[in-house]
Write a protein that holds these residues in place. Structure first.
Motif, PDB file in Angstrom:
ATOM      1  N   SER A 118       7.276  14.433  11.195  1.00  0.00           N
ATOM      2  CA  SER A 118       7.623  12.896  11.682  1.00  0.00           C
ATOM      3  C   SER A 118       7.795  12.097  10.795  1.00  0.00           C
ATOM      4  O   SER A 118       7.204  12.095   9.692  1.00  0.00           O
ATOM      5  N   ASN A 119       8.735  11.046  10.852  1.00  0.00           N
ATOM      6  CA  ASN A 119       8.975  10.074   9.872  1.00  0.00           C
ATOM      7  C   ASN A 119       8.125   8.865  10.076  1.00  0.00           C
ATOM      8  O   ASN A 119       7.875   7.958   9.290  1.00  0.00           O
ATOM      9  N   ILE A 120       7.143   8.982  11.131  1.00  0.00           N
ATOM     10  CA  ILE A 120       6.261   8.118  11.534  1.00  0.00           C
ATOM     11  C   ILE A 120       4.934   8.425  10.573  1.00  0.00           C
ATOM     12  O   ILE A 120       4.509   9.506  10.590  1.00  0.00           O
ATOM     13  N   ALA A 121       4.472   7.529   9.878  1.00  0.00           N
ATOM     14  CA  ALA A 121       3.394   7.699   8.944  1.00  0.00           C
ATOM     15  C   ALA A 121       2.075   7.727   9.834  1.00  0.00           C
ATOM     16  O   ALA A 121       1.931   7.268  11.022  1.00  0.00           O
ATOM     17  N   SER A 122       0.994   8.483   9.560  1.00  0.00           N
ATOM     18  CA  SER A 122      -0.383   8.575  10.173  1.00  0.00           C
ATOM     19  C   SER A 122      -0.986   7.308  10.135  1.00  0.00           C
ATOM     20  O   SER A 122      -0.551   6.214   9.109  1.00  0.00           O
ATOM     21  N   GLN A 123      -1.733   6.979  10.959  1.00  0.00           N
ATOM     22  CA  GLN A 123      -2.306   5.699  10.916  1.00  0.00           C
ATOM     23  C   GLN A 123      -3.260   5.274   9.558  1.00  0.00           C
ATOM     24  O   GLN A 123      -3.398   4.237   8.984  1.00  0.00           O
ATOM     25  N   GLU A 160      -0.887   4.053   6.964  1.00  0.00           N
ATOM     26  CA  GLU A 160      -0.161   2.770   7.184  1.00  0.00           C
ATOM     27  C   GLU A 160      -0.989   1.809   6.413  1.00  0.00           C
ATOM     28  O   GLU A 160      -2.217   1.707   6.368  1.00  0.00           O
ATOM     29  N   THR A 161      -0.025   0.625   5.884  1.00  0.00           N
ATOM     30  CA  THR A 161      -0.716  -0.365   5.404  1.00  0.00           C
ATOM     31  C   THR A 161      -1.050  -1.339   6.627  1.00  0.00           C
ATOM     32  O   THR A 161      -0.374  -1.334   7.522  1.00  0.00           O
ATOM     33  N   PRO A 162      -2.431  -2.153   6.280  1.00  0.00           N
ATOM     34  CA  PRO A 162      -2.516  -3.064   7.309  1.00  0.00           C
ATOM     35  C   PRO A 162      -1.590  -4.147   7.383  1.00  0.00           C
ATOM     36  O   PRO A 162      -0.911  -4.446   6.537  1.00  0.00           O
ATOM     37  N   PRO A 163      -1.501  -4.543   8.591  1.00  0.00           N
ATOM     38  CA  PRO A 163      -0.749  -5.768   8.951  1.00  0.00           C
ATOM     39  C   PRO A 163      -1.041  -6.952   7.989  1.00  0.00           C
ATOM     40  O   PRO A 163      -2.088  -7.111   7.655  1.00  0.00           O
ATOM     41  N   PRO A 164      -0.245  -7.787   7.580  1.00  0.00           N
ATOM     42  CA  PRO A 164      -0.369  -8.947   6.940  1.00  0.00           C
ATOM     43  C   PRO A 164      -1.473  -9.989   7.304  1.00  0.00           C
ATOM     44  O   PRO A 164      -2.272 -10.584   6.445  1.00  0.00           O
ATOM     45  N   HIS A 165      -1.839 -10.109   8.440  1.00  0.00           N
ATOM     46  CA  HIS A 165      -3.054 -10.933   9.021  1.00  0.00           C
ATOM     47  C   HIS A 165      -4.254 -10.644   8.500  1.00  0.00           C
ATOM     48  O   HIS A 165      -5.240 -11.205   8.991  1.00  0.00           O
TER      49      HIS A 165
END
Length: 73
Positions: free
Chosen positions: A59-64, A67-72
């Motif tokens: 899959s092209n989707i990275a695992s959780q 994933e880098t955390p969102p900017p907030h």
């Protein structure tokens, strides 16, 4: 005379039991044959799914976790 009748009756009962057991054995054998067909079919399906799974593209989707955390945050 009674011994002969008793013996004949016992033989008849044994013959009936033997006939019943032979019929039961045939029925159980048929169940085993049907179960083996079902097992063979499931085995083929499993082999197909395993091969299909091996052929899947990653899959092209990275695992959780990746994933880098969102900017907030």
């Amino acid at each position: 005379m009674q011994n002969k009748e008793t013996l004949e009756q016992r033989i008849a009962e044994l013959e009936m039991k033997t006939t019943f057991q032979e019929k039961l054995l045939d029925e159980l054998n048929q169940v085993i044959v049907e179960q083996q067909f079902a097992i063979d079919k499931i085995h083929v399906q499993l082999r197909y799914l395993v091969n299909k799974f091996k052929d899947m593209q990653p899959s092209n989707i990275a695992s959780q976790a990746e994933e880098t955390p969102p900017p907030h945050y």
